[in-house]
Scaffold this motif. Structure first.
Motif, short mmCIF file in Angstrom:
data_model
loop_
_atom_site.label_atom_id
_atom_site.label_comp_id
_atom_site.label_asym_id
_atom_site.label_seq_id
_atom_site.Cartn_x
_atom_site.Cartn_y
_atom_site.Cartn_z
N ILE A 132 9.33 -3.17 -13.84
CA ILE A 132 10.50 -4.02 -12.41
C ILE A 132 11.71 -3.72 -12.91
O ILE A 132 12.57 -2.82 -11.57
N LEU A 133 12.85 -3.50 -14.00
CA LEU A 133 13.81 -2.91 -14.31
C LEU A 133 13.28 -1.69 -14.15
O LEU A 133 14.65 -0.88 -13.69
N VAL A 134 12.30 -1.07 -14.89
CA VAL A 134 13.11 0.20 -15.04
C VAL A 134 12.53 1.13 -13.39
O VAL A 134 13.62 1.91 -13.43
N GLU A 135 12.05 0.91 -12.71
CA GLU A 135 11.73 1.23 -11.66
C GLU A 135 13.59 1.49 -11.11
O GLU A 135 13.72 1.77 -10.03
N THR A 136 13.48 -0.01 -11.18
CA THR A 136 14.79 -0.42 -10.04
C THR A 136 16.34 -0.01 -10.84
O THR A 136 16.93 0.57 -10.23
N GLY B 12 8.55 2.05 -6.24
CA GLY B 12 7.72 1.47 -6.51
C GLY B 12 7.37 -0.06 -5.98
O GLY B 12 8.69 -0.05 -5.34
N LEU B 13 6.64 -0.44 -6.41
CA LEU B 13 6.09 -2.03 -6.58
C LEU B 13 7.26 -2.52 -6.76
O LEU B 13 8.34 -3.83 -6.75
N GLY B 14 8.19 -2.14 -8.34
CA GLY B 14 9.07 -2.56 -9.12
C GLY B 14 10.11 -2.79 -7.33
O GLY B 14 10.73 -3.40 -7.85
N GLY B 15 10.66 -1.69 -7.63
CA GLY B 15 11.54 -2.09 -7.44
C GLY B 15 11.75 -2.19 -5.03
O GLY B 15 12.50 -2.87 -5.27
N LEU B 16 10.51 -2.50 -5.12
CA LEU B 16 10.10 -2.69 -3.39
C LEU B 16 9.90 -4.88 -4.13
O LEU B 16 11.21 -5.49 -3.44
N PHE B 17 9.93 -5.00 -5.17
CA PHE B 17 9.79 -6.74 -5.31
C PHE B 17 11.70 -6.91 -5.52
O PHE B 17 11.89 -7.92 -5.76
N TYR B 18 12.01 -6.08 -6.48
CA TYR B 18 13.52 -6.42 -6.15
C TYR B 18 14.34 -6.35 -5.65
O TYR B 18 15.60 -7.64 -5.10
N THR C 254 0.58 -1.12 0.13
CA THR C 254 -0.03 -0.10 -0.12
C THR C 254 0.93 1.45 -0.08
O THR C 254 0.64 2.48 -0.98
N GLU C 255 1.71 1.19 0.69
CA GLU C 255 2.73 2.65 0.73
C GLU C 255 3.40 2.38 -0.58
O GLU C 255 3.85 3.91 -1.17
N ALA C 256 4.01 1.45 -1.48
CA ALA C 256 4.34 1.81 -2.45
C ALA C 256 3.84 2.09 -4.11
O ALA C 256 4.13 2.47 -4.82
N LEU C 257 2.56 1.57 -3.93
CA LEU C 257 1.90 1.92 -4.39
C LEU C 257 1.29 3.47 -5.19
O LEU C 257 1.16 2.76 -6.76
N PRO C 258 1.11 3.90 -4.18
CA PRO C 258 1.01 5.73 -5.63
C PRO C 258 2.36 5.97 -6.18
O PRO C 258 2.16 6.37 -6.91
N ALA C 259 3.09 5.48 -5.81
CA ALA C 259 4.51 5.98 -6.68
C ALA C 259 4.61 5.27 -8.57
O ALA C 259 4.61 5.56 -9.20
N THR C 260 4.17 3.64 -7.79
CA THR C 260 4.00 3.22 -9.22
C THR C 260 3.53 3.13 -9.68
O THR C 260 3.11 3.90 -11.23
#
Length: 361
Positions: A303-307, A313-319, A132-138
């Motif tokens: 995921i890759l672009v956010e990293t 966002g969620l992509g960076g959090l997943f990484y 929930t915290e990372a979703l708005p940025a994504t």
């Protein structure tokens, strides 16, 4: 008596044959419309049932997939420090990793069905709170890019197809194919080198990553966030618009030789009217499906672009979760990503028959 009863029998037979032509106001509706409605509802029910099965399959996959990673989460979290076997066993017990696999699975499925994805190993916080915290940025990043590349791709795809074989058509198609084949993370790194670090006469104009510089408020904060958005949005738009353009162009080229367009021109309609009111709406059907597939990726993030751009966002959090691996975190994110794509595809399937009556009948 017989003469009077014959018309009644004929009328009853006609009523049974023609549906509700002679039925009273309380009689059930019959005929093609009722049959089409019933077929559509059956079609929708089948799609929803398929989505439910897919979601359960994702739930199972998300549990077992990340346990194939050859890494011990507990040892990774200790950061290579010397830790006794008793301390490692205590941590495994704390995170439930000492339980049998089947028990971990049943607990995970039962909790996930209630929206509880467990507690993150590295953040020591509920996974749903981190999501929930990372979703708005994504949503800010991918949503902005989605609107831009969808509009740009449809517009350019229509123009290139309608001017098939022209110089602009050849240039736009070749450029789109080139961008579509470029890995998004490589393009992002290239943009950082050129426009963030600076190269030759080009100075560094944009931040290398992050959502904000910090310390800004009000309108200055909005400008700061927009400044950080430029490069990651350009990266996503470059790849996304190319895909949309190619699909829209191909669909419109298939429609351009249709008889109904020849008929429309024969009636004296202007070329732009034929394109706008007849060709483009029919050519939009494959693009419509692609739009909903991409809509699911808005939540799934990139995921890759956010990293690459250190986007929170969620992509960076997943990484971050995958590097441990933080099993509850990556399981929860994987389920959210897949759910967004499945729901978007199901919504496209449900709406598609409303645009094309041949589907779902």
């Amino acid at each position: 008596m017989t003469a009077d009863s014959t018309p009644a029998l004929v009328q009853n037979a006609d009523a049974d044959t023609d549906g509700s032509a002679h039925a009273g106001p309380s009689a059930p509706a019959r005929g093609p419309r009722a049959r089409n409605t019933k077929a559509y509802l059956q079609y929708v029910a089948a799609k929803i049932a398929g989505a439910v099965v897919s979601l359960f399959a994702v739930l199972v996959t998300s549990f077992f997939l990340f346990r194939l990673i050859p890494s011990d989460p507990v040892k990774q979290m200790t950061g290579g420090r010397r830790v006794s076997a008793e301390q490692l066993d205590s941590l495994r017990h704390q995170f439930g990793l000492d339980q049998p696999l089947w028990k971990q699975f049943t607990s995970y499925v039962g909790d996930a069905l209630t929206g509880d994805f467990g507690t993150s190993f590295q953040f020591h916080a509920p996974v749903i709170d981190k999501i929930t915290e990372a979703l708005p940025a994504t949503l800010l990043l991918t949503g902005t890019a989605y609107v831009l590349y969808t509009a740009l791709g449809i517009w350019l795809g229509t123009r290139t197809a309608w001017r098939n074989g022209s110089r602009s058509d050849r240039f736009n198609t070749a450029f789109a194919l080139t961008l579509y084949s470029v890995p998004s993370f490589w393009l992002g790194l290239l943009l950082i080198i050129v426009f963030s670090v600076g190269i030759g006469p080009i100075p560094g104009m944009f931040p290398t990553g992050g959502l904000e510089s910090g310390g800004e408020t009000g309108f200055a904060y909005v400008i700061d966030v927009a400044h950080h958005l430029v490069l990651p949005v350009i990266t996503l738009v470059a790849v996304g618009y190319a895909q949309t353009l190619l699909v829209m162009r191909s669909s419109l080229l298939d429609e351009m030789g249709s008889d109904y367009l020849t008929t429309a021109r024969a009636k004296g309609l202007r070329d732009d009217v034929v394109r706008r009111k007849h060709a483009v709406p029919n050519a939009m059907l494959p693009t419509f499906t692609l739009m909903f597939v991409n809509l699911g990726h808005v939540v799934a993030g990139q995921i890759l672009v956010e990293t690459v751009f250190s986007w929170p966002g969620l992509g960076g959090l997943f990484y971050q979760g995958l590097s441990v691996p933080d099993l509850p975190l990556v399981q929860g994110l994987f389920f959210v990503f897949a759910t967004a794509v499945i729901l978007a595809n199901t919504l496209a399937d449900v709406l598609y028959p409303l645009l094309d009556p041949r589907v779902g009948r």
